[in-house]
Write a protein that holds these residues in place. Structure first.
Motif, short mmCIF file in Angstrom:
data_model
loop_
_atom_site.label_atom_id
_atom_site.label_comp_id
_atom_site.label_asym_id
_atom_site.label_seq_id
_atom_site.Cartn_x
_atom_site.Cartn_y
_atom_site.Cartn_z
N LYS A 26 6.23 -4.39 12.52
CA LYS A 26 6.53 -3.12 11.86
C LYS A 26 6.93 -3.43 10.43
CE LYS A 26 10.33 -0.69 12.64
NZ LYS A 26 11.32 0.20 13.26
N LEU A 27 6.16 -2.94 9.48
CA LEU A 27 6.39 -3.18 8.07
C LEU A 27 7.04 -1.93 7.48
CD1 LEU A 27 5.65 -5.50 6.08
CD2 LEU A 27 3.66 -4.17 5.47
N GLU A 28 8.29 -2.06 7.05
CA GLU A 28 9.01 -0.94 6.46
C GLU A 28 9.06 -1.14 4.95
OE1 GLU A 28 12.70 -1.36 8.50
OE2 GLU A 28 12.04 -0.09 10.17
N VAL A 29 8.58 -0.13 4.21
CA VAL A 29 8.51 -0.22 2.76
C VAL A 29 9.30 0.94 2.16
CG1 VAL A 29 6.94 -0.26 0.77
CG2 VAL A 29 6.18 -1.17 2.97
N GLU A 30 10.15 0.63 1.19
CA GLU A 30 10.88 1.67 0.46
C GLU A 30 10.61 1.49 -1.02
OE1 GLU A 30 14.99 3.01 1.48
OE2 GLU A 30 15.41 2.23 -0.53
N PRO A 83 -9.07 -8.78 4.78
CA PRO A 83 -10.01 -9.91 4.68
C PRO A 83 -9.35 -11.23 4.34
CG PRO A 83 -10.54 -8.19 3.05
CD PRO A 83 -9.35 -7.73 3.83
N GLU A 84 -8.24 -11.20 3.58
CA GLU A 84 -7.55 -12.43 3.20
C GLU A 84 -6.46 -12.80 4.20
OE1 GLU A 84 -6.22 -12.40 -0.85
OE2 GLU A 84 -7.92 -11.20 -1.47
N GLY A 85 -6.37 -12.07 5.30
CA GLY A 85 -5.32 -12.33 6.27
C GLY A 85 -3.98 -11.85 5.76
N PRO A 86 -2.89 -12.37 6.32
CA PRO A 86 -1.57 -11.89 5.93
C PRO A 86 -1.06 -12.45 4.61
CG PRO A 86 -1.33 -13.59 7.56
CD PRO A 86 -2.82 -13.36 7.39
N SER A 87 -1.86 -13.30 3.94
CA SER A 87 -1.38 -13.89 2.68
C SER A 87 -1.27 -12.84 1.57
CB SER A 87 -2.29 -15.03 2.24
OG SER A 87 -3.59 -14.54 1.96
N SER A 88 -2.02 -11.74 1.68
CA SER A 88 -1.97 -10.68 0.69
C SER A 88 -2.00 -9.33 1.40
CB SER A 88 -3.15 -10.80 -0.28
OG SER A 88 -3.16 -9.71 -1.17
N LEU A 89 -0.84 -8.69 1.49
CA LEU A 89 -0.75 -7.39 2.15
C LEU A 89 -0.79 -6.29 1.10
CD1 LEU A 89 2.17 -8.12 4.64
CD2 LEU A 89 -0.27 -8.27 5.07
N THR A 90 -1.89 -5.54 1.04
CA THR A 90 -1.98 -4.41 0.13
C THR A 90 -1.36 -3.22 0.84
OG1 THR A 90 -4.01 -5.28 -0.84
CG2 THR A 90 -3.54 -2.95 -1.20
N LEU A 91 -0.23 -2.75 0.32
CA LEU A 91 0.53 -1.70 0.96
C LEU A 91 0.01 -0.32 0.58
CD1 LEU A 91 3.99 -3.35 0.32
CD2 LEU A 91 2.54 -3.57 2.33
N GLU A 92 0.42 0.68 1.33
CA GLU A 92 -0.01 2.05 1.09
C GLU A 92 0.40 2.50 -0.31
OE1 GLU A 92 -2.06 5.30 2.26
OE2 GLU A 92 -1.69 3.59 3.56
N ARG A 93 -0.49 3.26 -0.96
CA ARG A 93 -0.18 3.78 -2.30
C ARG A 93 0.80 4.94 -2.21
NH1 ARG A 93 -5.90 3.86 -5.58
NH2 ARG A 93 -6.42 1.72 -5.12
N VAL A 94 1.60 5.07 -3.26
CA VAL A 94 2.56 6.17 -3.35
C VAL A 94 2.37 6.85 -4.69
CG1 VAL A 94 5.02 6.74 -3.48
CG2 VAL A 94 4.23 5.02 -1.86
N ALA A 95 2.34 8.18 -4.68
CA ALA A 95 2.21 8.95 -5.92
C ALA A 95 3.40 9.89 -6.04
CB ALA A 95 0.91 9.75 -5.92
N TRP A 96 3.98 9.94 -7.23
CA TRP A 96 5.08 10.85 -7.50
C TRP A 96 4.66 11.82 -8.58
CZ3 TRP A 96 7.40 5.62 -7.42
CH2 TRP A 96 8.15 5.39 -6.26
N THR A 97 5.19 13.04 -8.53
CA THR A 97 4.99 14.03 -9.57
C THR A 97 6.35 14.38 -10.12
OG1 THR A 97 3.07 14.93 -8.41
CG2 THR A 97 4.05 16.30 -10.12
N LEU A 98 6.56 14.16 -11.41
CA LEU A 98 7.84 14.45 -12.03
C LEU A 98 7.97 15.95 -12.26
CD1 LEU A 98 7.99 11.56 -14.64
CD2 LEU A 98 9.01 11.63 -12.35
#
Length: 157
Positions: free
Chosen positions: A25-29, A68-83
């Motif tokens: 479980k990968l938790e990202v803040e 494709p590169e395995g766990p050496s490079s985890l591209t995480l979900e993108r986040v967008a904010w609107t000010l």
């Protein structure tokens, strides 16, 4: 828009557990801060994401997306904010990120321990429930990995 990556994040022990079939479980803040020179920085917004890292059909997947590169490079979900309002000229912003990977939790270790002992306590261990919980939490923390970073926000030209 924030696109974050975690490099060399999975330890050999966590890699072994995920390859054995346990999901991580990968938790990202992610937190957007407005930087102030004289006063405290102001928190603008926070996003929390939970993703699942697994090993399936001979390859790593993050939320079902092949890595494709395995766990050496985890591209995480993108986040967008609107000010709420347009940034003033010269305003400075910063993104702070915290990533934590749990492969085994204290609860899952507790279920395994209950299954192994068939829910029976050894004679004289009636008062050791708290000690057992602390021990399980300690083991679970050893099987977790965390990191944090920060990055200045740049405006496109």
């Amino acid at each position: 828009m924030v696109r974050s990556e975690a490099f060399d994040f999975v330890s050999p022990e966590l890699d072994r557990l995920v390859r054995l079939g346990m999901a991580g479980k990968l938790e990202v803040e992610l937190t957007l801060w407005q930087r102030h020179t004289v006063w405290f920085d102001a928190r603008m917004d926070t996003a929390r994401l939970t993703q699942v890292l697994a090993f399936s059909k001979g390859a790593y997947v993050l939320d079902g997306r092949p890595l494709p590169e395995g766990p050496s490079s985890l591209t995480l979900e993108r986040v967008a904010w609107t000010l709420e309002k347009r940034p003033e000229p010269g305003a400075r912003y910063e993104v702070r990120i915290s990533v934590r990977l749990h492969v085994v939790t204290a609860a899952s270790l507790g279920r395994v321990a209950a299954w192994l002992t068939q829910g029976k306590q050894a004679p004289g261990d009636e008062g050791n429930t708290l000690t057992g919980t602390v021990l399980l939490r300690s083991v679970a923390e050893d099987l977790a990995r965390g990191a944090s970073a920060r990055c200045d926000v740049t405006r496109p030209p």
